[in-house]
Structures are given as C-alpha cells and as structure tokens.
Enzyme design. Sequence first.
Site, PDB file in Angstrom:
ATOM      1  N   HIS A   1      -4.733   1.407   7.800  1.00  0.00           N
ATOM      2  CA  HIS A   1      -3.218   2.514   7.648  1.00  0.00           C
ATOM      3  C   HIS A   1      -3.124   3.507   6.211  1.00  0.00           C
ATOM      4  CE1 HIS A   1       1.046   1.653   7.585  1.00  0.00           C
ATOM      5  NE2 HIS A   1       0.587   2.058   6.312  1.00  0.00           N
ATOM      6  N   GLU A   2      -3.504   3.039   5.616  1.00  0.00           N
ATOM      7  CA  GLU A   2      -2.948   4.668   4.475  1.00  0.00           C
ATOM      8  C   GLU A   2      -3.680   5.422   4.678  1.00  0.00           C
ATOM      9  OE1 GLU A   2      -0.647   4.105   2.683  1.00  0.00           O
ATOM     10  OE2 GLU A   2      -0.888   1.778   2.706  1.00  0.00           O
TER      11      GLU A   2
ATOM     12  N   CYS B   1       5.213  -0.203   7.192  1.00  0.00           N
ATOM     13  CA  CYS B   1       5.340   0.393   6.569  1.00  0.00           C
ATOM     14  C   CYS B   1       6.757   0.786   5.476  1.00  0.00           C
ATOM     15  CB  CYS B   1       5.281   2.373   7.655  1.00  0.00           C
ATOM     16  SG  CYS B   1       4.818   3.608   6.468  1.00  0.00           S
ATOM     17  N   LEU B   2       6.071   1.402   4.669  1.00  0.00           N
ATOM     18  CA  LEU B   2       7.832   1.902   3.300  1.00  0.00           C
ATOM     19  C   LEU B   2       8.155   3.113   3.949  1.00  0.00           C
ATOM     20  CD1 LEU B   2       5.939   0.937  -0.330  1.00  0.00           C
ATOM     21  CD2 LEU B   2       7.158  -0.457   1.084  1.00  0.00           C
TER      22      LEU B   2
ATOM     23  N   HIS C   1      -2.140   7.745   7.065  1.00  0.00           N
ATOM     24  CA  HIS C   1      -1.084   8.402   6.244  1.00  0.00           C
ATOM     25  C   HIS C   1      -1.693   9.977   5.267  1.00  0.00           C
ATOM     26  CE1 HIS C   1       1.996   6.339   6.084  1.00  0.00           C
ATOM     27  NE2 HIS C   1       1.711   5.459   5.635  1.00  0.00           N
TER      28      HIS C   1
ATOM     29  N   GLN D   1       3.194   9.806   1.346  1.00  0.00           N
ATOM     30  CA  GLN D   1       4.375   9.112   0.805  1.00  0.00           C
ATOM     31  C   GLN D   1       5.254   9.515   0.490  1.00  0.00           C
ATOM     32  OE1 GLN D   1       2.463   5.468   2.174  1.00  0.00           O
ATOM     33  NE2 GLN D   1       4.353   4.982   3.205  1.00  0.00           N
TER      34      GLN D   1
ATOM     35  N   GLY E   1       0.749  -1.000   0.067  1.00  0.00           N
ATOM     36  CA  GLY E   1      -0.006   0.211   0.002  1.00  0.00           C
ATOM     37  C   GLY E   1       0.812   1.134   0.446  1.00  0.00           C
TER      38      GLY E   1
HETATM   39 NI    NI Z   1       2.653   3.621   5.743  1.00  0.00          NI
END
Ligand code: NI
Length: 167
Positions: free
Chosen positions: A133-134, A91-92, A137, A51, A46
């Site tokens: 989660h997204e 998370c990236l 963000h 991000q 995701g």
């Molecule tokens: Ni993330």
Amino acid sequence: MALLRILQYPDERLHLAAERVTVFDEALKSLVADMKETMYAAPGVGLAATQVDVQKQVIVIDLSEAKDKPMILVNPEITAMSGKSDVEEGCLSVPGIFENVDRAERVTVTAQDDEGNTFEIHADGLLSICIQHEIDHLKGKVFVEYLSRLKQTRILAKMKKLARERM
Ligand code: NI
C-alpha cells in the site's frame, strides 16, 4: 519534531511519483521523525512521504500494539511477490473509507534505513499488505484506484462532502 499535514484524496499531489533518496543527512532523519510523529498522532499504521507532499521514497510503518516498533523504509523495492490476498484497507489520505484490495500475500523487499544501510525483509500478513500500500503511494497510486468506477465515484463524492464540512 512537527506534525505534517496529510494530503487528502483526491488531491492531485497524491499522484506525484517520489524520487530515490541519495543523501542520508539530518534533513532525512528530521523528515522521518516528523513522519513518525504524524503517523502516530493520526493515528495510523503507515505513512508515505508522498502523503505529506514530499516527493522522496520514504515510508514509515508501525504495526505494533504499543506503537514502539517503527520501521523505516527508504528507497523500498519489491523484488519478489507470491500468493494472493484480499484484505480490507484504509488510508490516512482517504479517511472513513475501508475497502478490500487484491494484493500479493507475501513480498520480499529491499530497502535502506535512514543511515543508508541496505536490508531485506520477507513480509507476509498485514505487514506485506501495508508495504505494498505504501509503496503504491510512492508511485502516485492511492488504494481506491484499484476499485470499480462506481465505488470510486461514490468515494469521490464522499470526500468532496468531507472537504466542504472542513471549510
Ligand atoms: Ni495510504
């Protein structure tokens, strides 16, 4: 298409709130294509526009094995949530950190695709967690901010060390 640079925690820009998308044009489709490419290359399941330093309410998710079923959520809104879940997340933007987070088990989400068509999803399991989660963000919240002060301090130290090693 182009690979986008993923902001790394604790970059302040991860705390910016994204704005609703009102124009569904080629630029939006291009952003979505770049976000998908960036997510697959990472690799991740995701990615939120926040991000990649774009303050627009756009999310891409792909939980399929073959990485061929991307979901695009523009202007996503959770309209209902139920149950409790406590699953390990990563998370990236916070590489190498995996921690359990309290979430709702099921969510109902209204969103638009990149053409502006509205749809509704009833999600549970990993998809539900991933969407929550997204969407966080897009509101400027990173998952580690749900953790204890002590854990956050340790994670910050680890991220600073990583940043030094990258230089
Ligand atoms: Ni993330």
